[in-house]
Design a protein around this motif. Structure first.
Motif, mmCIF file in Angstrom:
data_model
loop_
_atom_site.group_PDB
_atom_site.id
_atom_site.type_symbol
_atom_site.label_atom_id
_atom_site.label_comp_id
_atom_site.label_asym_id
_atom_site.label_seq_id
_atom_site.Cartn_x
_atom_site.Cartn_y
_atom_site.Cartn_z
ATOM 1 N N ALA A 9 -2.980 108.323 -82.392
ATOM 2 C CA ALA A 9 -4.415 108.475 -82.658
ATOM 3 C C ALA A 9 -5.033 109.217 -81.488
ATOM 4 N N GLY A 10 -5.802 110.249 -81.796
ATOM 5 C CA GLY A 10 -6.411 111.052 -80.746
ATOM 6 C C GLY A 10 -5.428 112.066 -80.191
ATOM 7 N N LEU A 11 -5.930 113.244 -79.863
ATOM 8 C CA LEU A 11 -5.088 114.316 -79.313
ATOM 9 C C LEU A 11 -5.969 115.225 -78.470
ATOM 10 N N ALA A 12 -5.561 115.428 -77.228
ATOM 11 C CA ALA A 12 -6.324 116.309 -76.337
ATOM 12 C C ALA A 12 -5.375 117.042 -75.410
ATOM 13 N N PHE A 13 -5.646 118.323 -75.189
ATOM 14 C CA PHE A 13 -4.863 119.125 -74.248
ATOM 15 C C PHE A 13 -5.564 119.151 -72.900
ATOM 16 N N TYR A 14 -4.750 119.057 -71.854
ATOM 17 C CA TYR A 14 -5.315 118.961 -70.502
ATOM 18 C C TYR A 14 -5.313 120.313 -69.807
ATOM 19 N N GLU A 15 -6.502 120.707 -69.337
ATOM 20 C CA GLU A 15 -6.643 121.927 -68.545
ATOM 21 C C GLU A 15 -7.533 121.678 -67.339
ATOM 22 N N GLY A 16 -7.599 120.409 -66.890
ATOM 23 C CA GLY A 16 -8.493 120.050 -65.810
ATOM 24 C C GLY A 16 -7.891 120.267 -64.433
ATOM 25 N N SER A 17 -8.615 119.795 -63.407
ATOM 26 C CA SER A 17 -8.216 120.018 -62.016
ATOM 27 C C SER A 17 -7.705 118.759 -61.325
ATOM 28 N N LEU A 18 -8.026 117.564 -61.832
ATOM 29 C CA LEU A 18 -7.627 116.342 -61.135
ATOM 30 C C LEU A 18 -6.123 116.099 -61.210
ATOM 31 N N PHE A 19 -5.514 116.516 -62.313
ATOM 32 C CA PHE A 19 -4.069 116.331 -62.494
ATOM 33 C C PHE A 19 -3.422 117.705 -62.695
ATOM 34 N N PRO A 20 -3.295 118.506 -61.661
ATOM 35 C CA PRO A 20 -2.826 119.894 -61.832
ATOM 36 C C PRO A 20 -1.441 119.992 -62.449
ATOM 37 N N ASP A 21 -0.573 119.017 -62.218
ATOM 38 C CA ASP A 21 0.779 119.072 -62.785
ATOM 39 C C ASP A 21 0.781 118.856 -64.297
ATOM 40 N N TRP A 22 -0.314 118.404 -64.845
ATOM 41 C CA TRP A 22 -0.373 118.110 -66.278
ATOM 42 C C TRP A 22 -1.042 119.212 -67.092
ATOM 43 N N ARG A 23 -1.397 120.304 -66.464
ATOM 44 C CA ARG A 23 -2.061 121.367 -67.218
ATOM 45 C C ARG A 23 -1.147 121.882 -68.320
ATOM 46 N N GLY A 24 -1.710 121.994 -69.516
ATOM 47 C CA GLY A 24 -0.942 122.421 -70.675
ATOM 48 C C GLY A 24 -0.329 121.282 -71.446
ATOM 49 N N SER A 25 -0.350 120.072 -70.884
ATOM 50 C CA SER A 25 0.187 118.907 -71.594
ATOM 51 C C SER A 25 -0.803 118.419 -72.645
ATOM 52 N N ALA A 26 -0.274 117.735 -73.669
ATOM 53 C CA ALA A 26 -1.103 117.069 -74.664
ATOM 54 C C ALA A 26 -1.038 115.570 -74.430
ATOM 55 N N PHE A 27 -2.153 114.896 -74.670
ATOM 56 C CA PHE A 27 -2.215 113.443 -74.537
ATOM 57 C C PHE A 27 -2.548 112.826 -75.885
ATOM 58 N N ILE A 28 -1.791 111.783 -76.225
ATOM 59 C CA ILE A 28 -1.908 111.111 -77.521
ATOM 60 C C ILE A 28 -2.045 109.618 -77.279
ATOM 61 N N GLY A 29 -3.000 108.993 -77.952
ATOM 62 C CA GLY A 29 -3.111 107.543 -77.904
ATOM 63 C C GLY A 29 -2.115 106.908 -78.860
ATOM 64 N N GLY A 30 -1.600 105.751 -78.470
ATOM 65 C CA GLY A 30 -0.692 105.011 -79.332
ATOM 66 C C GLY A 30 -1.323 103.693 -79.735
ATOM 67 N N LEU A 31 -1.521 103.493 -81.034
ATOM 68 C CA LEU A 31 -2.083 102.233 -81.507
ATOM 69 C C LEU A 31 -1.014 101.156 -81.524
ATOM 70 N N ALA A 32 0.040 101.364 -82.299
ATOM 71 C CA ALA A 32 1.122 100.382 -82.364
ATOM 72 C C ALA A 32 1.835 100.258 -81.027
ATOM 73 N N ALA A 33 1.927 101.345 -80.291
ATOM 74 C CA ALA A 33 2.641 101.343 -79.019
ATOM 75 C C ALA A 33 1.805 100.810 -77.863
ATOM 76 N N SER A 34 0.479 100.653 -78.069
ATOM 77 C CA SER A 34 -0.431 100.240 -76.985
ATOM 78 C C SER A 34 -0.181 101.097 -75.748
ATOM 79 N N ALA A 35 -0.145 102.395 -75.958
ATOM 80 C CA ALA A 35 0.283 103.290 -74.890
ATOM 81 C C ALA A 35 -0.496 104.594 -74.907
ATOM 82 N N LEU A 36 -0.394 105.307 -73.795
ATOM 83 C CA LEU A 36 -0.859 106.682 -73.693
ATOM 84 C C LEU A 36 0.380 107.547 -73.505
ATOM 85 N N VAL A 37 0.511 108.587 -74.327
ATOM 86 C CA VAL A 37 1.705 109.434 -74.348
ATOM 87 C C VAL A 37 1.341 110.832 -73.867
ATOM 88 N N ARG A 38 2.197 111.392 -72.999
ATOM 89 C CA ARG A 38 2.034 112.789 -72.565
ATOM 90 C C ARG A 38 3.159 113.624 -73.157
#
Length: 377
Positions: free
Chosen positions: A297-326
Motif C-alpha cells: 500500500a502506497g508507493l513513492a520514489f525518493y529523490e530527496g537530500s536526507l538519504f542520498p544513497d536512496w535516490r531513485g529507490s521506491a518505498f512501499i508500505g506493507g500492511l500484512a508485513a507491518s513493514a516499510l520496503v525499499r
C-alpha cells in the motif's frame, strides 16, 4: 473490432522484447534495525493517504470520511464540505492528490466510494482547497469520473498519479471483488485509466476512438492496485495485491493486459490454483512478486537530500508485513527488494517531504503520522 484489438495486443506481447523473468521476493524477514528515526507528528482515525502541498503542509484522508490539513509540526485543521462516503470494510474515503498546477489553480483530487445500491461506486472529484486562518474547505466540487456500473465489494483501488508533465491523470480501479470484470472492456474494474485533468478522455489513448471505459483504459487485468507512481526516468510503476500469494510490482506499458484473474502468481482463497504468468506469455508479468504477501500500500520514489544513497529507490508500505520496503532498479528495467524494515504497524501510505524526510501513516485507529529522518547514531 474489440476482438481484433485483443488479438493484436497478444501478438505484440508475444513478439515484443522481454524484460526478464519475474523475481520472487516474498519470503524475507523484516529487519528490526533501521537506519532512520521515526518521530510521531500526529495521529488519526484510520488514515488512508497523505499528500504534500507546495508550502510543505500536508493533506491526510481518514477512511471513515474526514480530511485534515496538517502542518509539519502536527497541527490539524479539519477540512469541511467533504462528500459523504460509504465507509465499510475496504471502502471509504481513499486517495488525495494535489494538482500539478496547484500554485495557480488551487485544485486537489480525491477518490472515495460513494454510497449507492449494491456496494457503492468509486468516484473521483476535483475541488478547490480554500484556506484561511484555522479553516479549510473543499469548494467548487466537481465529479469528474465515476465508476459505471456501480456496486461491488471491497478492492476499490482509487490511487491517483499525474504524469511528469502534469498533463494527464492516471487512476487505478480495483476489481471490486468481481474478478471476471477485470477482463471486461466495458466495465471500469481491474483497470488503470488515463484521463485529462478534467476527467475527459485524452485523444491519444490507445482506444480513445472507442469511447466509454475502453477509451479511457490504459492497461487492464489488475486486481487491487494500491500503489502508482512515476520513477525519475519517467517509467510508470504500479503494485497490486494478489489473492492468496502473488502481490505484484508491475512496469506499466500502455495497452498491456496484466492477466488478472486468468493468471496470477498466487492462488484463490479457496485453495484452488490459478495458472501462473509463465504459462501465458501474452499477459504482462510482474517484475517483482511477493509470496507470502506483504499487502502493498502506497508507493513513492525518493529523490530527496536526507538519504542520498536512496535516490531513485521506491518505498512501499506493507500492511500484512507491518513493514516499510525499499525497492531498487537497474538499467535493464529490473528491480529488487533492497530492504525491509519492521515498523511494528500496518503501513498504509508513504510520501517524500520537501525537506527530504520520508513520511508514513499507519493503518490503525489511532494511526500515527511518522516522520523518518536519518539515524545519525
Amino acid at each position: 473490432m474489440k476482438r481484433l484489438m485483443a488479438t493484436a495486443a497478444i501478438l505484440v506481447a508475444l513478439l515484443g522484447s522481454a524484460h526478464g523473468e519475474s523475481v520472487l521476493v516474498g519470503d524475507r524477514e523484516a529487519s528490526a534495525t533501521k537506519p532512520f528515526v521515526a518521530k510521531e507528528v500526529a495521529s488519526f482515525d484510520t488514515p488512508w493517504a497523505l499528500a504534500f502541498l507546495p508550502d510543505g503542509n500536508m493533506l491526510v484522508t481518514e477512511k471513515p470520511g474526514k480530511i485534515f490539513l496538517v502542518t509539519r509540526n502536527g497541527r490539524k485543521t479539519a477540512v469541511s464540505n467533504v462528500p459523504d462516503v460509504a465507509a465499510s470494510g475496504q471502502n471509504g474515503l481513499l486517495d488525495i492528490a494535489v494538482s500539478p498546477n496547484f500554485r495557480s489553480d488551487g485544485k486537489v483530487y480525491v477518490t472515495f466510494v460513494q454510497p449507492s445500491e449494491g456496494g457503492g461506486r468509486l468516484v473521483l472529484i476535483r475541488a478547490t482547497l480554500a484556506t484561511s486562518p484555522n479553516k479549510a474547505a473543499l469548494d467548487e466540487i466537481e465529479t469528474i469520473w465515476q465508476q459505471t456500473p456501480a456496486g461491488g465489494g471491497g478492492q476499490p483501488g482509487g490511487i491517483i498519479a499525474f504524469d511528469p508533465k502534469g498533463e494527464h491523470l492516471f487512476l487505478t480501479v480495483g476489481d471490486r471483488m468481481r474478478p471476471k470484470t477485470a477482463q471486461d472492456p466495458d466495465q471500469a474494474r481491474g483497470k488503470l485509466l488515463r484521463l485529462n485533468l478534467d476527467g475527459s478522455t485524452p485523444a491519444d489513448n490507445p482506444h480513445a476512438s472507442e469511447g466509454g471505459v475502453l477509451g479511457q483504459t490504459w492497461t487492464t487485468g489488475h486486481r487491487n492496485p494500491y500503489g502508482l507512481a512515476f520513477a525519475p526516468d519517467g517509467t510508470l510503476w504500479l503494485h497490486e495485491m494478489g489473492p492468496r500469494g502473488g502481490d505484484e510490482l508491475n512496469r506499466i506499458e500502455p495497452d498491456r493486459n496484466y492477466g488478472w484473474p486468468i493468471v496470477s502468481n498466487g492462488d484463490n482463497y479457496s485453495g484452488t490454483s490459478i495458472p501462473r504468468h509463465a504459462t501465458r506469455p501474452e499477459f504482462a508479468a510482474p517484475v517483482l512478486y511477493w509470496n507470502p504477501v506483504i499487502a502493498p500500500a502506497g508507493l513513492a520514489f525518493y529523490e530527496g537530500s536526507l538519504f542520498p544513497d536512496w535516490r531513485g529507490s521506491a518505498f512501499i508500505g506493507g500492511l500484512a508485513a507491518s513493514a516499510l520496503v525499499r525497492v531498487t532498479f537497474d538499467e535493464a528495467g529490473g528491480a529488487s527488494e533492497a530492504d525491509r524494515w519492521d515498523m511494528g504497524a500496518r503501513i498504509r501510505d508513504v510520501a517524500v517531504g520537501p525537506d527530504g524526510a520520508l513520511w508514513v501513516i499507519e493503518d490503525d485507529d489511532p494511526g500515527r503520522l511518522l516522520r523518518l529522518t536519518p539515524d545519525k547514531g
